[in-house]
Enzyme design. Structure first.
Site, PDB file in Angstrom:
ATOM      1  N   PHE A   1       0.870  -1.172   0.000  1.00  0.00           N
ATOM      2  CA  PHE A   1       0.000   0.000   0.000  1.00  0.00           C
ATOM      3  C   PHE A   1       0.905   1.219   0.000  1.00  0.00           C
ATOM      4  O   PHE A   1       1.580   1.514   0.990  1.00  0.00           O
ATOM      5  CB  PHE A   1      -0.919   0.038   1.209  1.00  0.00           C
ATOM      6  CG  PHE A   1      -1.819   1.251   1.202  1.00  0.00           C
ATOM      7  CD1 PHE A   1      -2.989   1.252   0.466  1.00  0.00           C
ATOM      8  CD2 PHE A   1      -1.477   2.403   1.892  1.00  0.00           C
ATOM      9  CE1 PHE A   1      -3.807   2.374   0.422  1.00  0.00           C
ATOM     10  CE2 PHE A   1      -2.278   3.539   1.858  1.00  0.00           C
ATOM     11  CZ  PHE A   1      -3.451   3.521   1.121  1.00  0.00           C
TER      12      PHE A   1
ATOM     13  N   ASP B   1       9.580   2.834   1.561  1.00  0.00           N
ATOM     14  CA  ASP B   1       8.383   3.605   1.891  1.00  0.00           C
ATOM     15  C   ASP B   1       8.152   3.467   3.392  1.00  0.00           C
ATOM     16  O   ASP B   1       7.593   2.489   3.865  1.00  0.00           O
ATOM     17  CB  ASP B   1       7.184   3.068   1.098  1.00  0.00           C
ATOM     18  CG  ASP B   1       5.881   3.794   1.443  1.00  0.00           C
ATOM     19  OD1 ASP B   1       5.869   4.597   2.406  1.00  0.00           O
ATOM     20  OD2 ASP B   1       4.866   3.538   0.762  1.00  0.00           O
TER      21      ASP B   1
ATOM     22  N   LYS C   1       2.876  11.164   7.301  1.00  0.00           N
ATOM     23  CA  LYS C   1       2.096  10.920   8.516  1.00  0.00           C
ATOM     24  C   LYS C   1       2.686  11.585   9.753  1.00  0.00           C
ATOM     25  O   LYS C   1       2.430  12.743  10.018  1.00  0.00           O
ATOM     26  CB  LYS C   1       1.880   9.428   8.700  1.00  0.00           C
ATOM     27  CG  LYS C   1       1.053   8.813   7.569  1.00  0.00           C
ATOM     28  CD  LYS C   1       0.502   7.469   7.914  1.00  0.00           C
ATOM     29  CE  LYS C   1      -0.260   6.853   6.737  1.00  0.00           C
ATOM     30  NZ  LYS C   1      -1.479   7.579   6.379  1.00  0.00           N
TER      31      LYS C   1
END
Length: 515
Positions: free
Chosen positions: A142, A227, A256
């Protein structure tokens, strides 16, 4: 709880039935004033907790100065932010102290930036023909929700219907080093993967995978891109998850937690030979690196620079691991995967779904979200203290026990209903077999009946015994039907007893919403 129906919103989410109105630290309150422990942390965007006062102060100070200039002009916080990123994160990449930074806004933008950079580097530096560069990615990934990034996904919900997708990506099984090696050819410019797959349910690869990737990519002159939008900035007990395997990637994608849960902030950090190909006009962002984002990002990096949050995540993670493993041993969980203060827990499908568990947790005062059908992801703020962690894990145990009781009761009801149906069918068959058929009487039968009647008249003293026998036969004929009635009654008693034993509808005394 308040109604969470929003008629004007497109149905892109299916939230749990709670409307949050206030938050602080590890706790949130809904519009009715009920208190909950947050065990999702905005998918790790809230690593430092809700409204960390240092981050809030940085944001408030900057709000009074300047919030946006666009990158058409420099501002006084931009270079400071970049230098702080190099000091905290860049030194953990192959770029070291010479690392470059590309500031963006969301995690997806950071990954898109990395994709553009390695493609252009592959063409300009490696000599890969234009439009032929390929990037190896992992199944179960993802990386975001842009059309390019959902094209990398193998999740039908995220992918189906959104094509055509960008070419140039090769997907291999996550954790399979041989599959990565087999996918490499002269067009391969990068391997792009999450060190730990968060959205897939906190999937941790074999220990040899990331060191093997680093060796393979270095030998083939391929960029290794990590990532770390979810796994980075303290979540795994280290600043970057790659540190757990002593691996330095060439590029790191961050997001985030970099914005402290206050504002979207992301960045790509790493090797100058790669990021240096992004020259004026080749890439940019109106809001990327804006003054407000930089101020909050600097404050977040300052919190990480002490190592305090990483240490807390590692220590709390050991408690989390121990408690979850105990639930697996008891059969309340099928599997638990933990790394730092991050866990993916799998339910036995016979016990329920991840969504059902999240609803049970919500009822008892803990917020979590299912990742896959039988999987729930746990990621509390790194600021959580042990009593809060223990309380939440007690509530998790209570919720699992309640689910087991409910599903055991449902199974008992199903078995009882099946037994009742079977008994009723047997009763009907018995009645059919023993009933006289008037249409098949013959003269011989009539004569036999008459003889029997005469014999009965001659032995009238035995009639009570014959009548008793006839009553017993009738009772025996009714017995299966009675058994069916009993089967309908008993399971209800069992279900009621099990519910009481499991405390199905009782709120834990430890729940934040109790009392």
């Amino acid at each position: 709880m308040a109604d969470t129906t929003h008629g004007a919103l497109a149905p892109t989410y299916d939230p749990l039935p709670i409307t949050i109105a206030r938050a602080h630290g590890t706790h949130v309150w809904d519009t009715d004033g009920n208190e909950f422990l947050d065990f999702l942390s905005g998918y790790s965007a809230l690593n430092f907790g809700h409204l960390h006062q240092g981050l809030v102060a940085a944001a408030m100070t900057q709000l009074r100065q300047v919030t946006l200039t666009s990158r058409a002009f420099d501002h006084d916080r931009l270079e400071e932010f970049a230098q702080r990123l190099v000091e905290v994160v860049g030194v953990l990449t192959t770029g070291g102290e010479d690392s470059l930074v590309v500031p963006m806004n969301t995690g997806a933008e950071a990954v898109e930036t990395a994709v553009k950079a390695v493609r252009k580097w592959g063409h300009d530096v490696r000599g890969v023909p234009e439009d032929e560069a390929t990037i190896i990615v992992a199944a179960g990934n993802f990386h975001g929700r842009t059309t390019t990034l959902v094209g990398l996904s193998d999740n039908p919900t995220a992918r189906d219907g959104f094509g055509p997708f960008a070419p140039g990506f090769r997907r291999v099984p996550f954790g399979d080093l041989d599959a990565v090696a087999a996918a490499v050819d002269d067009t391969t410019v990068a391997v792009l993967m999450e060190p730990v797959q968060g959205e897939a349910g906190v999937v941790v690869p074999p220990d040899e995978f990331w060191p093997g990737l680093r060796e393979l990519t270095a030998q083939q002159d391929i960029a290794l891109v990590a990532d770390e939008v979810q796994s980075g900035l303290g979540r795994t007990g280290t600043t970057l998850a790659c540190e757990l395997w002593d691996v330095q990637p060439d590029l790191v994608c961050l997001g985030k937690a970099l914005g402290g849960g206050i504002i979207p902030v992301s960045a790509v950090v790493g090797k100058p030979e790669i990021l240096g190909v992004l020259t004026p006009g080749t890439h940019g962002s109106t809001f990327g690196g804006n003054p407000l984002a930089c101020a909050v990002g600097i404050a977040a990096l300052d919190l990480l620079s002490t190592g305090q949050y990483q240490a807390r995540a590692a220590a709390s993670g050991r408690v989390l691991t121990e408690r979850l493993e105990a639930l697996v041993e008891r059969g309340l969980l099928a599997e638990a995967r933990t790394i730092g203060l991050w866990a993916g827990i799998d339910l036995d499908p016979a016990l329920g779904t991840g969504h059902e568990l999240c609803e049970a947790l919500l009822e008892r005062g803990v917020l979590a979200k299912d990742a896959r059908t039988e999987t729930v992801r746990l990621s509390p703020p790194l600021s959580i203290v042990q009593p809060e962690l223990e309380m939440a894990l007690d509530i998790l145990e209570e919720s699992l026990v309640a689910l087991r009781g409910e599903h055991s009761a449902a199974a008992a009801n199903e078995m009882a209903n099946a037994a009742a149906e079977e008994a009723a069918e047997e009763a009907a068959d018995t009645a059919t077999d023993t009933a006289p058929d008037a249409t098949t009487d013959t003269a011989a039968d009539t004569a036999t009946d008459a003889a029997a009647d005469e014999a009965a008249d001659d032995t009238s003293d035995e009639k009570p015994a014959e009548n008793t026998a006839g009553e017993n036969t009738a009772a025996e004929t009714k017995a299966p039907a009675d058994a069916a009635d009993d089967a309908d009654d008993d399971p209800a008693d069992v279900v009621e007893d099990e519910d009481a034993a499991e405390g199905k509808d009782e709120r834990s005394a430890l729940s934040p919403t109790a009392g």
